[in-house]
Design a protein around this motif. Structure first.
Motif, mmCIF file in Angstrom:
data_model
loop_
_atom_site.group_PDB
_atom_site.id
_atom_site.type_symbol
_atom_site.label_atom_id
_atom_site.label_comp_id
_atom_site.label_asym_id
_atom_site.label_seq_id
_atom_site.Cartn_x
_atom_site.Cartn_y
_atom_site.Cartn_z
ATOM 1 N N GLY A 103 0.797 -1.220 0.000
ATOM 2 C CA GLY A 103 0.000 0.000 0.000
ATOM 3 C C GLY A 103 0.830 1.270 0.000
ATOM 4 N N ILE A 104 2.098 1.153 0.363
ATOM 5 C CA ILE A 104 2.972 2.325 0.440
ATOM 6 C C ILE A 104 3.820 2.470 -0.821
ATOM 7 C CG2 ILE A 104 4.834 3.423 1.752
ATOM 8 C CD1 ILE A 104 3.837 1.750 4.185
ATOM 9 N N VAL A 105 4.359 1.354 -1.317
ATOM 10 C CA VAL A 105 5.237 1.371 -2.491
ATOM 11 C C VAL A 105 4.532 0.663 -3.641
ATOM 12 C CG1 VAL A 105 7.473 0.651 -3.392
ATOM 13 C CG2 VAL A 105 7.272 1.345 -1.004
ATOM 14 N N ASN A 106 4.108 1.440 -4.629
ATOM 15 C CA ASN A 106 3.372 0.890 -5.766
ATOM 16 C C ASN A 106 4.275 0.439 -6.912
ATOM 17 O OD1 ASN A 106 0.789 1.348 -4.584
ATOM 18 N ND2 ASN A 106 0.984 3.506 -5.118
ATOM 19 N N ASP A 107 5.431 1.053 -7.027
ATOM 20 C CA ASP A 107 6.348 0.759 -8.119
ATOM 21 C C ASP A 107 6.998 -0.608 -7.910
ATOM 22 O OD1 ASP A 107 9.471 1.060 -9.046
ATOM 23 O OD2 ASP A 107 8.081 2.027 -10.445
ATOM 24 N N ASN A 108 6.849 -1.493 -8.893
ATOM 25 C CA ASN A 108 7.371 -2.857 -8.769
ATOM 26 C C ASN A 108 8.894 -2.915 -8.625
ATOM 27 O OD1 ASN A 108 4.813 -3.988 -8.924
ATOM 28 N ND2 ASN A 108 4.906 -4.253 -11.142
ATOM 29 N N ALA A 109 9.595 -2.056 -9.350
ATOM 30 C CA ALA A 109 11.062 -2.049 -9.270
ATOM 31 C C ALA A 109 11.524 -1.619 -7.878
ATOM 32 C CB ALA A 109 11.646 -1.126 -10.336
ATOM 33 N N GLN A 110 10.911 -0.578 -7.341
ATOM 34 C CA GLN A 110 11.271 -0.127 -5.997
ATOM 35 C C GLN A 110 10.941 -1.204 -4.967
ATOM 36 O OE1 GLN A 110 9.118 3.572 -5.596
ATOM 37 N NE2 GLN A 110 10.957 4.763 -6.028
ATOM 38 N N GLU A 139 11.441 11.281 1.414
ATOM 39 C CA GLU A 139 11.698 10.948 2.811
ATOM 40 C C GLU A 139 10.425 10.500 3.512
ATOM 41 O OE1 GLU A 139 13.906 13.761 5.168
ATOM 42 O OE2 GLU A 139 15.156 14.301 3.455
ATOM 43 N N SER A 140 9.303 11.088 3.129
ATOM 44 C CA SER A 140 8.034 10.730 3.769
ATOM 45 C C SER A 140 7.662 9.274 3.464
ATOM 46 C CB SER A 140 6.910 11.668 3.323
ATOM 47 O OG SER A 140 6.728 11.599 1.917
ATOM 48 N N THR A 141 7.990 8.815 2.271
ATOM 49 C CA THR A 141 7.730 7.416 1.917
ATOM 50 C C THR A 141 8.632 6.495 2.715
ATOM 51 O OG1 THR A 141 7.114 8.088 -0.328
ATOM 52 C CG2 THR A 141 7.597 5.762 0.018
ATOM 53 N N GLU A 142 9.899 6.873 2.848
ATOM 54 C CA GLU A 142 10.833 6.074 3.634
ATOM 55 C C GLU A 142 10.360 5.981 5.087
ATOM 56 O OE1 GLU A 142 15.561 5.838 4.904
ATOM 57 O OE2 GLU A 142 14.927 7.330 3.442
ATOM 58 N N ALA A 143 9.919 7.095 5.635
ATOM 59 C CA ALA A 143 9.441 7.100 7.024
ATOM 60 C C ALA A 143 8.195 6.233 7.171
ATOM 61 C CB ALA A 143 9.143 8.533 7.463
ATOM 62 N N ALA A 144 7.301 6.288 6.192
ATOM 63 C CA ALA A 144 6.078 5.488 6.242
ATOM 64 C C ALA A 144 6.396 3.995 6.183
ATOM 65 C CB ALA A 144 5.144 5.877 5.094
ATOM 66 N N VAL A 145 7.351 3.614 5.345
ATOM 67 C CA VAL A 145 7.756 2.209 5.234
ATOM 68 C C VAL A 145 8.346 1.723 6.553
ATOM 69 C CG1 VAL A 145 9.425 0.647 4.149
ATOM 70 C CG2 VAL A 145 8.082 2.200 2.735
ATOM 71 N N LYS A 146 9.233 2.518 7.125
ATOM 72 C CA LYS A 146 9.884 2.125 8.375
ATOM 73 C C LYS A 146 8.881 2.023 9.515
ATOM 74 C CE LYS A 146 14.498 3.624 7.201
ATOM 75 N NZ LYS A 146 15.707 4.304 7.634
ATOM 76 N N GLU A 147 7.939 2.950 9.564
ATOM 77 C CA GLU A 147 6.919 2.909 10.609
ATOM 78 C C GLU A 147 6.016 1.686 10.439
ATOM 79 O OE1 GLU A 147 3.060 5.531 11.933
ATOM 80 O OE2 GLU A 147 4.861 6.619 11.312
ATOM 81 N N ALA A 148 5.621 1.410 9.206
ATOM 82 C CA ALA A 148 4.768 0.250 8.934
ATOM 83 C C ALA A 148 5.474 -1.061 9.281
ATOM 84 C CB ALA A 148 4.329 0.247 7.471
ATOM 85 N N ALA A 149 6.784 -1.114 9.047
ATOM 86 C CA ALA A 149 7.548 -2.324 9.351
ATOM 87 C C ALA A 149 7.546 -2.614 10.847
ATOM 88 C CB ALA A 149 8.983 -2.183 8.844
#
Length: 79
Positions: free
Chosen positions: A15-22, A48-58
């Motif tokens: 839900g946070i990262v839509n790009d398949n390569a990323q 940076e906001s995406t990185e923070a969201a990924v880390k928080e979700a993890a």
């Protein structure tokens, strides 16, 4: 297939990262979701906001644990 299989371990990432390569690069770089917090993701994620969201979700993920063999298989698909 990577998203389907890794989604069992870290379902929130889809839900946070839509790009398949990323998405694949994140799986290859971090492996287990517990590694996301300490890993610098700025080379993969531009915002940076995406990185923070990924880390928080993890940290609060409801996903299941995976074995070393599962991780190796998922990462081989991600390559």
């Amino acid at each position: 297939r990577v998203k389907e299989w890794y989604g069992w371990h870290f379902p929130e990432l889809q839900g946070i990262v839509n790009d398949n390569a990323q998405y694949s690069k994140l799986v290859l770089t971090c492996g287990y979701r517990s590694n996301f917090r300490e890993t610098d993701l700025s080379q993969i994620l531009e915002e940076e906001s995406t990185e923070a969201a990924v880390k928080e979700a993890a940290e609060v993920s409801m996903g299941t644990d995976i074995t070393d063999l599962d991780k190796m298989n998922i990462q081989s698909l991600a390559e």
